[in-house]
Design a protein around this motif. Structure first.
Motif, PDB file in Angstrom:
ATOM      1  N   UNK A 178     -23.054  85.401   5.433  1.00 55.56           N
ATOM      2  CA  UNK A 178     -22.304  85.475   4.174  1.00 55.56           C
ATOM      3  C   UNK A 178     -20.849  85.798   4.506  1.00 55.56           C
ATOM      4  N   UNK A 179     -19.955  84.877   4.188  1.00 53.78           N
ATOM      5  CA  UNK A 179     -18.522  85.074   4.413  1.00 53.78           C
ATOM      6  C   UNK A 179     -18.225  85.421   5.878  1.00 53.78           C
ATOM      7  N   UNK A 180     -18.872  84.706   6.760  1.00 53.58           N
ATOM      8  CA  UNK A 180     -18.624  84.914   8.178  1.00 53.58           C
ATOM      9  C   UNK A 180     -19.303  86.145   8.770  1.00 53.58           C
ATOM     10  N   UNK A 181     -20.126  86.821   7.985  1.00 57.73           N
ATOM     11  CA  UNK A 181     -20.837  88.014   8.473  1.00 57.73           C
ATOM     12  C   UNK A 181     -22.332  87.797   8.333  1.00 57.73           C
ATOM     13  N   UNK A 182     -23.098  88.536   9.101  1.00 54.99           N
ATOM     14  CA  UNK A 182     -24.553  88.528   8.979  1.00 54.99           C
ATOM     15  C   UNK A 182     -24.944  89.748   8.163  1.00 54.99           C
ATOM     16  N   UNK A 183     -25.700  89.527   7.105  1.00 51.26           N
ATOM     17  CA  UNK A 183     -26.182  90.652   6.305  1.00 51.26           C
ATOM     18  C   UNK A 183     -27.708  90.640   6.281  1.00 51.26           C
ATOM     19  N   UNK A 184     -28.283  91.813   6.090  1.00 54.43           N
ATOM     20  CA  UNK A 184     -29.738  91.949   6.034  1.00 54.43           C
ATOM     21  C   UNK A 184     -30.176  92.029   4.583  1.00 54.43           C
ATOM     22  N   UNK A 185     -31.165  91.230   4.231  1.00 46.58           N
ATOM     23  CA  UNK A 185     -31.732  91.258   2.882  1.00 46.58           C
ATOM     24  C   UNK A 185     -33.177  91.711   2.985  1.00 46.58           C
ATOM     25  N   UNK A 186     -33.495  92.810   2.315  1.00 47.89           N
ATOM     26  CA  UNK A 186     -34.866  93.286   2.310  1.00 47.89           C
ATOM     27  C   UNK A 186     -35.732  92.271   1.566  1.00 47.89           C
ATOM     28  N   UNK A 187     -36.859  91.904   2.160  1.00 48.13           N
ATOM     29  CA  UNK A 187     -37.707  90.878   1.560  1.00 48.13           C
ATOM     30  C   UNK A 187     -38.355  91.346   0.262  1.00 48.13           C
ATOM     31  N   UNK A 188     -38.661  92.645   0.142  1.00 49.47           N
ATOM     32  CA  UNK A 188     -39.203  93.164  -1.114  1.00 49.47           C
ATOM     33  C   UNK A 188     -38.177  93.021  -2.235  1.00 49.47           C
ATOM     34  N   UNK A 189     -36.950  93.435  -1.949  1.00 48.72           N
ATOM     35  CA  UNK A 189     -35.897  93.354  -2.960  1.00 48.72           C
ATOM     36  C   UNK A 189     -35.664  91.898  -3.351  1.00 48.72           C
ATOM     37  N   UNK A 190     -35.629  91.022  -2.362  1.00 51.01           N
ATOM     38  CA  UNK A 190     -35.414  89.605  -2.641  1.00 51.01           C
ATOM     39  C   UNK A 190     -36.523  89.031  -3.525  1.00 51.01           C
ATOM     40  N   UNK A 191     -37.776  89.355  -3.203  1.00 51.00           N
ATOM     41  CA  UNK A 191     -38.901  88.861  -3.996  1.00 51.00           C
ATOM     42  C   UNK A 191     -38.831  89.373  -5.433  1.00 51.00           C
ATOM     43  N   UNK A 192     -38.609  90.683  -5.593  1.00 50.18           N
ATOM     44  CA  UNK A 192     -38.623  91.245  -6.940  1.00 50.18           C
ATOM     45  C   UNK A 192     -37.361  90.923  -7.734  1.00 50.18           C
ATOM     46  N   UNK A 193     -36.239  90.683  -7.060  1.00 51.80           N
ATOM     47  CA  UNK A 193     -35.062  90.168  -7.770  1.00 51.80           C
ATOM     48  C   UNK A 193     -35.331  88.756  -8.277  1.00 51.80           C
ATOM     49  N   UNK A 194     -36.006  87.962  -7.471  1.00 56.20           N
ATOM     50  CA  UNK A 194     -36.357  86.604  -7.895  1.00 56.20           C
ATOM     51  C   UNK A 194     -37.279  86.646  -9.114  1.00 56.20           C
ATOM     52  N   UNK A 195     -38.330  87.463  -9.036  1.00 55.74           N
ATOM     53  CA  UNK A 195     -39.249  87.591 -10.166  1.00 55.74           C
ATOM     54  C   UNK A 195     -38.551  88.067 -11.418  1.00 55.74           C
ATOM     55  N   UNK A 196     -37.640  89.019 -11.253  1.00 51.41           N
ATOM     56  CA  UNK A 196     -36.892  89.551 -12.397  1.00 51.41           C
ATOM     57  C   UNK A 196     -35.946  88.495 -12.961  1.00 51.41           C
TER      58      UNK A 196
END
Length: 148
Positions: free
Chosen positions: A113-131
């Protein structure tokens, strides 16, 4: 439009009743020998409860046993409770020493993201998607002045 709302609610339900359940009922969680037995008990209890609530939400969403607005609204409310519970639990982690991920479990996704590597928690990603999907269904309900 009702069918679109039903599909969106279904996708949102599946995030916690199928995808999260599959992620928790394996060696990273439910059968992880590094977890104390009581923690494994609680995760299995949570998964079984989420599957049960998900089945109820899907029945409410698809089986014509009453007014669609009430049924789909109830399914959306149940789903919001499950998804919201995740975020409330995450927000209160400092109170009980919780963590989003276990070092022996699923690793965060690393994305650029914008030339940087960021970590995305898979739980947060899943539940943000569901929400997000559930909110899309809610927007359609509001825009269409209800479900018919």
């Amino acid at each position: 439009m009702t069918i679109t709302i039903q599909v969106l609610v279904t996708v949102s339900v599946l995030t916690y009743a199928l995808v999260a359940a599959a992620a928790d009922l394996n060696g990273t969680h439910a059968t992880n020998p590094r977890w104390v037995g009581h923690a494994r008990f609680h995760v299995v209890w949570q998964v079984v409860t989420h599957i049960g609530v998900g089945v109820i939400a899907l029945v409410l969403t698809w089986v014509p046993l009453g007014p669609p607005a009430w049924r789909i609204g109830a399914a959306m409310a149940l789903t919001a409770v499950i998804l919201g519970g995740f975020f409330l639990t995450a927000a209160t982690m400092p109170l009980y020493g919780g963590e989003l991920a276990d070092p022996n479990g699923y690793r965060p996704l690393r994305v650029g993201a914008r030339g940087r590597r960021i970590a995305l928690d898979q739980n947060v990603l899943l539940f943000l998607t569901g929400t997000g999907v559930l909110l899309a269904a809610l927007v359609l309900v509001v825009v269409n002045q209800g479900v018919r």
